[in-house]
Design a protein around this motif. Structure first.
Motif, PDB file in Angstrom:
ATOM      1  N   TYR A 184       0.826  -1.211   0.000  1.00  0.00           N
ATOM      2  CA  TYR A 184       0.000   0.000   0.000  1.00  0.00           C
ATOM      3  C   TYR A 184       0.859   1.260   0.000  1.00  0.00           C
ATOM      4  O   TYR A 184       0.355   2.360  -0.008  1.00  0.00           O
ATOM      5  CB  TYR A 184      -0.866   0.056   1.273  1.00  0.00           C
ATOM      6  CG  TYR A 184      -1.854  -1.053   1.450  1.00  0.00           C
ATOM      7  CD1 TYR A 184      -2.296  -1.817   0.376  1.00  0.00           C
ATOM      8  CD2 TYR A 184      -2.372  -1.331   2.708  1.00  0.00           C
ATOM      9  CE1 TYR A 184      -3.218  -2.835   0.553  1.00  0.00           C
ATOM     10  CE2 TYR A 184      -3.301  -2.341   2.895  1.00  0.00           C
ATOM     11  CZ  TYR A 184      -3.710  -3.092   1.810  1.00  0.00           C
ATOM     12  OH  TYR A 184      -4.628  -4.090   2.007  1.00  0.00           O
ATOM     13  N   CYS A 185       2.148   1.045   0.106  1.00  0.00           N
ATOM     14  CA  CYS A 185       3.036   2.154   0.417  1.00  0.00           C
ATOM     15  C   CYS A 185       3.897   2.517  -0.776  1.00  0.00           C
ATOM     16  O   CYS A 185       3.725   3.556  -1.378  1.00  0.00           O
ATOM     17  CB  CYS A 185       3.874   1.760   1.624  1.00  0.00           C
ATOM     18  SG  CYS A 185       4.974   3.023   2.213  1.00  0.00           S
ATOM     19  N   MET A 186       4.810   1.616  -1.149  1.00  0.00           N
ATOM     20  CA  MET A 186       5.790   2.013  -2.157  1.00  0.00           C
ATOM     21  C   MET A 186       5.820   1.103  -3.371  1.00  0.00           C
ATOM     22  O   MET A 186       6.779   1.131  -4.144  1.00  0.00           O
ATOM     23  CB  MET A 186       7.169   2.033  -1.509  1.00  0.00           C
ATOM     24  CG  MET A 186       7.262   3.147  -0.496  1.00  0.00           C
ATOM     25  SD  MET A 186       8.903   3.774  -0.350  1.00  0.00           S
ATOM     26  CE  MET A 186       9.326   4.285  -1.982  1.00  0.00           C
ATOM     27  N   THR A 238      11.050   6.934   0.788  1.00  0.00           N
ATOM     28  CA  THR A 238      10.423   5.813   1.496  1.00  0.00           C
ATOM     29  C   THR A 238       9.642   6.335   2.706  1.00  0.00           C
ATOM     30  O   THR A 238       9.861   7.448   3.174  1.00  0.00           O
ATOM     31  CB  THR A 238      11.442   4.747   1.951  1.00  0.00           C
ATOM     32  OG1 THR A 238      12.498   5.379   2.644  1.00  0.00           O
ATOM     33  CG2 THR A 238      11.992   3.970   0.795  1.00  0.00           C
ATOM     34  N   GLY A 239       8.744   5.486   3.200  1.00  0.00           N
ATOM     35  CA  GLY A 239       7.810   5.933   4.224  1.00  0.00           C
ATOM     36  C   GLY A 239       8.109   5.406   5.601  1.00  0.00           C
ATOM     37  O   GLY A 239       8.584   6.115   6.493  1.00  0.00           O
ATOM     38  N   GLN A 240       7.856   4.098   5.793  1.00  0.00           N
ATOM     39  CA  GLN A 240       8.030   3.518   7.122  1.00  0.00           C
ATOM     40  C   GLN A 240       9.511   3.400   7.456  1.00  0.00           C
ATOM     41  O   GLN A 240      10.362   3.413   6.567  1.00  0.00           O
ATOM     42  CB  GLN A 240       7.389   2.132   7.155  1.00  0.00           C
ATOM     43  CG  GLN A 240       5.887   2.173   6.925  1.00  0.00           C
ATOM     44  CD  GLN A 240       5.317   0.794   6.651  1.00  0.00           C
ATOM     45  OE1 GLN A 240       4.963   0.074   7.557  1.00  0.00           O
ATOM     46  NE2 GLN A 240       5.244   0.423   5.397  1.00  0.00           N
ATOM     47  N   GLY A 241       9.775   3.205   8.744  1.00  0.00           N
ATOM     48  CA  GLY A 241      11.149   3.137   9.227  1.00  0.00           C
ATOM     49  C   GLY A 241      12.008   2.199   8.394  1.00  0.00           C
ATOM     50  O   GLY A 241      13.156   2.506   8.075  1.00  0.00           O
ATOM     51  N   GLY A 246      -4.138  11.391   3.186  1.00  0.00           N
ATOM     52  CA  GLY A 246      -2.695  11.424   3.483  1.00  0.00           C
ATOM     53  C   GLY A 246      -2.437  11.624   4.955  1.00  0.00           C
ATOM     54  O   GLY A 246      -3.156  11.077   5.794  1.00  0.00           O
ATOM     55  N   ARG A 247      -1.440  12.452   5.251  1.00  0.00           N
ATOM     56  CA  ARG A 247      -0.897  12.504   6.605  1.00  0.00           C
ATOM     57  C   ARG A 247      -0.843  13.895   7.201  1.00  0.00           C
ATOM     58  O   ARG A 247      -0.820  14.870   6.475  1.00  0.00           O
ATOM     59  CB  ARG A 247       0.540  11.967   6.557  1.00  0.00           C
ATOM     60  CG  ARG A 247       0.548  10.519   6.316  1.00  0.00           C
ATOM     61  CD  ARG A 247       1.786  10.090   5.526  1.00  0.00           C
ATOM     62  NE  ARG A 247       1.787   8.649   5.499  1.00  0.00           N
ATOM     63  CZ  ARG A 247       1.102   7.948   4.594  1.00  0.00           C
ATOM     64  NH1 ARG A 247       0.433   8.531   3.635  1.00  0.00           N
ATOM     65  NH2 ARG A 247       1.098   6.631   4.645  1.00  0.00           N
ATOM     66  N   VAL A 248      -0.765  13.932   8.516  1.00  0.00           N
ATOM     67  CA  VAL A 248      -0.435  15.179   9.200  1.00  0.00           C
ATOM     68  C   VAL A 248       0.829  14.939  10.031  1.00  0.00           C
ATOM     69  O   VAL A 248       1.204  13.793  10.296  1.00  0.00           O
ATOM     70  CB  VAL A 248      -1.589  15.676  10.105  1.00  0.00           C
ATOM     71  CG1 VAL A 248      -2.851  15.909   9.293  1.00  0.00           C
ATOM     72  CG2 VAL A 248      -1.867  14.721  11.259  1.00  0.00           C
TER      73      VAL A 248
HETATM   74 MO   LIG Z   1       3.823   4.032   3.855  1.00  0.00          MO
END
Ligand SMILES: [Mo]
Ligand SMILES: Nc1nc2c(c(=O)[nH]1)N[C@H]1C(S)=C(S)[C@@H](COP(=O)(O)OP(=O)(O)OC[C@H]3O[C@@H](n4cnc5c(=O)[nH]c(N)nc54)[C@H](O)[C@@H]3O)O[C@H]1N2
Ligand SMILES: Nc1nc2c(c(=O)[nH]1)N[C@H]1C(S)=C(S)[C@@H](COP(=O)(O)OP(=O)(O)OC[C@H]3O[C@@H](n4cnc5c(=O)[nH]c(N)nc54)[C@H](O)[C@@H]3O)O[C@H]1N2
Ligand code: SF4
Length: 719
Positions: free
Chosen positions: A162-164, A357-360, A609-611
């Motif tokens: 769902y991310c990259m 990239t998103g997650q750690g 999206g995000r805050v």
């Molecule tokens: Mo993500």
């Protein structure tokens, strides 16, 4: 220097810097760690002090090459969730709808009994494994091995889908390698023109912003493509407020101007790429007035952006989920890659392509073989040689390694269709994070047996038959590969609370009760890493030359790193691309339109999206008092003209409906968003679960859901 940003992170740094100067009491215990959230993986120390009968915690930033000693507000307060009384401390089994504490041996026995029965009744592939990119490389590696060797199921995938996945598949095709950043972060200040498309770095990777402000000080021109104004768009010299989902068309406009006005790099195209002839022909059919009409960006702005990028000697393109989470995300990203390729702005100082990239461990977890079609080292599960190599490392027969499974959402569809009847979820909250969440929830209700391994009773864990308590970032040792492709090491610096165990320990113990102990006899994360190194050897993502000792001594090592004396590669593609013929692939991309369009009933585009203050489904950050206080509840960003049209005032409760479901949320009337678009953050569950609205269409190449566009209607709740 003129500060163009609201530097919240700067204030935080100042604050923690001052704290640093205070003396520490003798009883203070210092926990060395890395932030549990985004891909920058900022390093820090969490300091625990006893003040009378009270424990206090504070956080000091520690230098590492990516964060350069900075922390953002999420990092400063990360420990608040890890130390929260809501942590799951024991295995818990659901009995008559209530969770009751059970012992580890009973939990493992229950798993053995249920998994065995399910596979006997419904077949080996009736068990699914659902992982995440927040886990360490060691756990991602072990999850892939666990599914294939201990469970013998082909169904394993993870939340990174769902991310990259769009950026990953595009990088593999265009460059022959999927490493988010093709350059080092320290190259950014040398860039003369930067395009940031669908990436909100100021709120999502805040400690990277100084690289961009430094570039601006050096005269760099920044072009931002986003339907909204965000913390990041404050950096923009030119903001293209594109219609959601229309980036492929916008880039066609940019490419046309660059080509026709002579800003391309013919020798780079001839020597380093293939496919340009097809693109050239395609560009001759593109009409700039059409592009203006379908993207909402005036021709003059398209020309201005193309000329600035084209004329600059160096230039970078960065993309993130804003352009990737679409039903044509793969092709949209390919078009952005075309921009770097036809101008030759890649593989040299000050130039490069970056899919942030998103997650750690967003980067590492997609290389170690826990994707449906993948084996460790970014190997293909369908390639006989790759299978044979991994079979040897694992000590199994090649024919016993299952074939390719399906993507995360397709796996959840199979759950819904009762083809998968048992599911093991580690480190993810799919009932909140998956598209078309109502169907996912219905599916999970149908399961014969659901195990969730988590820190908390998340919305998904709530539905489980068995919850297993995992360790948090403060406790769990392992490696994470950061936004740059640099492998970092995070020590475990605290005892696990209660009976929580590390994810890798849980997998090893489950393998033991399933009779597969000999393949999972690891007694530390380091031992797993050593097997991972060998498994990745010779693959695209080669970690063989990286050891814990090296990571510690060198403050991280870039992959690829094929041997112990190899320095690791920071800047990629200086001489050749990773495709077999060494050339990058240019491709013609059509003017994509999102699968779901607006109509009379659903007249607005919704993007999500995000805050700054919350992280993903919010299970962790909603438990941090200092973060929660800064953003208490979800909100709907809506333009004043649109709000007026639909009878919505500021700060009232509104109902948002799509063809699949509805949610209730407070309005935030703001001119920062396009009139035809509304925005919702993704950090809340239940009544405020934005994925009750999103649709189930997937990208045909990478199976990315179209999180960033669906059609909705809005109105006051109490009409
Ligand atoms: Mo993500
Ligand atoms: N604070 C915080 N930081 C995070 C996270 C978090 O949850 N909270 N999550 C982490 C993770 S896992 C990830 S993947 C990253 C995500 O990082 P980003 O991808 O930067 O974050 P998003 O907010 O999903 O989307 C980025 C921008 O895309 C824009 N956008 C929406 N639709 C479109 C479109 O059609 N075209 C264009 N050009 N832009 C569009 C949005 O307005 C938004 O500003 O962040 C990481 N960091
Ligand atoms: N509408 C919409 N939906 C989206 C997105 C969007 O932009 N819009 N973005 C998508 C993206 S980019 C992503 S990455 C996904 C993320 O979606 P999820 O994977 O659902 O996200 P998280 O909230 O990080 O869930 C992680 C869970 O694991 C737990 N956890 C944390 N650390 C550990 C650990 O070390 N071990 C274990 N076992 N558990 C742990 C947390 O408590 C939490 O419950 O959401 C996607 N969904
Ligand atoms: S959230 Fe990201 S930028 Fe903020 S401290 Fe954590 S790793 Fe660093």
């Amino acid at each position: 220097m003129e500060m163009v940003l609201d530097h919240r992170w700067e204030r935080v740094r100042l604050m923690v810097g001052l704290q640093q100067q205070k003396n520490l009491s003798e009883q203070a215990s210092r926990m060395s760690t890395q932030c549990p959230f985004c891909s920058v993986q900022c390093k820090m120390e969490v300091i625990e002090e006893q003040a009378g009968d009270r424990k206090t915690f504070r956080v000091l930033p520690v230098y590492n090459p990516a964060s350069q000693g900075r922390l953002c507000i999420k990092g400063v307060y990360g420990h608040q969730h890890a130390l929260h009384p809501d942590r799951v401390l024991y295995p818990m089994r659901k009995v008559n709808g209530e969770f009751v504490r059970i012992s580890w041996p009973d939990a493992l026995e229950l798993i053995r009994e249920q998994f065995t029965q399910i596979q006997q009744e419904d077949g080996l592939d009736a068990l699914g494994v659902y992982g995440a990119a927040t886990v360490t490389n060691e756990v991602a590696y072990l999850l892939g091995k666990f599914a294939r060797v201990a469970l013998k199921t082909k169904y394993i995938d993870y939340n990174g889908r769902y991310c990259m996945s769009a950026a990953a598949s595009a990088g593999m095709k265009a460059f022959g390698m999927d490493r988010g950043l093709t350059m080092e972060l320290t190259d950014i200040p040398y860039s003369q023109c930067i395009i940031l498309a669908g990436t909100n770095i100021a709120e999502c990777q805040p400690t990277l912003i100084p690289y961009f402000t430094k570039a601006k000080e050096n005269g760099c021109y920044i072009i931002i493509i986003d339907p909204r104004e965000t913390g990041t768009t404050k950096l923009a010299d030119l903001h293209l407020k594109v219609k959601p989902g229309m980036d492929a068309a916008l880039v066609n406009g940019l490419l046309k101007v660059i080509w026709e006005e002579g800003y391309s790099d013919p020798s780079f195209i001839a020597e380093r790429t293939k496919g340009f002839e097809e693109l050239k022909e395609h560009l001759s059919t593109i009409d700039l007035d059409d592009i203006e009409e379908i993207t909402g960006i005036p021709v003059e702005q398209i020309q201005q952006a193309a000329r600035l990028f084209g004329q600059s000697k160096t230039g970078m393109v960065f993309t993130a989920r804003g352009v990737e989470q679409h039903t044509d995300g793969h092709m949209i990203v390919r078009n952005f890659m075309n921009l770097s390729l036809i101008t030759g702005k890649i593989g040299k100082k000050g130039s490069g392509y970056g899919a942030i990239t998103g997650q750690g461990n967003g980067q590492g977890a997609r290389e170690q073989g826990h994707k449906a079609d993948q084996l460790p080292g970014y190997r293909s599960i369908e390639d006989p040689d790759h299978r044979a190599y991994i079979a040897k490392v694992w000590g199994v027969h090649e024919k016993d390694i299952p074939g390719k499974g399906v993507s995360a959402y397709e796996m959840l569809e199979k759950v819904h269709q009762k083809e998968i009847t048992g599911l093991f979820v580690m480190c993810s909250n799919p009932v909140v994070s998956s598209p078309n969440a109502s169907l996912v929830e219905e599916g999970l209700n149908n399961l014969k047996f659901l195990v969730v391994v988590d820190l908390f009773v998340s919305e998904s864990a709530r539905m489980a038959d068995l919850i297993l308590p995992a360790s948090s970032y403060l406790e769990n040792e392992g490696t994470m590969t950061n936004v740059e492709g640099r492998v970092t090491w995070r020590p475990g610096s605290r005892e696990c609370p209660g009976e929580a165990k590390h994810d890798w320990q849980i997998l090893c113990e489950m393998a033991r009760v399933l009779g597969k102990e000999k393949h999972f006899s690891f007694s530390s994360a380091g031992e797993i890493f050593n097997e991972l190194r060998v498994a990745s050897r010779g693959g695209i993502a080669d970690y063989y030359g990286i050891t814990y000792d090296r990571i510690k001594q060198e403050d991280g090592v870039y992959w690829p790193c094929p041997s112990l004396d190899h320095p690791g590669e920071g800047r990629l593609f200086e001489k050749t691309f990773a495709n077999p013929d060494g050339k990058a692939e240019i491709i013609a991309v059509a003017n994509h339109f999102p699968k779901e369009q607006t109509d009379e009933n659903f007249p607005l585009y919704l993007t999500t999206g995000r805050v700054m203050y919350h992280y993903l489904t919010g299970v962790q950050t909603r438990r941090s008092p200092s973060l929660k206080a800064r953003e208490k509840e979800s909100f709907l960003e809506i333009h004043p003209n649109t709000a007026n049209k639909f009878g919505i005032e500021d700060a009232i409760l509104v109902k948002v409906e799509s063809r699949r479901g509805s949610m209730v949320v407070r309005s935030k009337v703001t001119e920062s968003i396009r009139e035809d678009t509304v925005f919702l953050p993704m950090h809340w569950g239940d009544l405020q679960n934005v994925n009750k609205l999103t649709h189930q269409e997937l990208d045909p190449v990478c199976k990315m859901p179209g999180f960033k566009v669906c059609a909705v209607r809005v109105g006051p709740l109490n009409k």
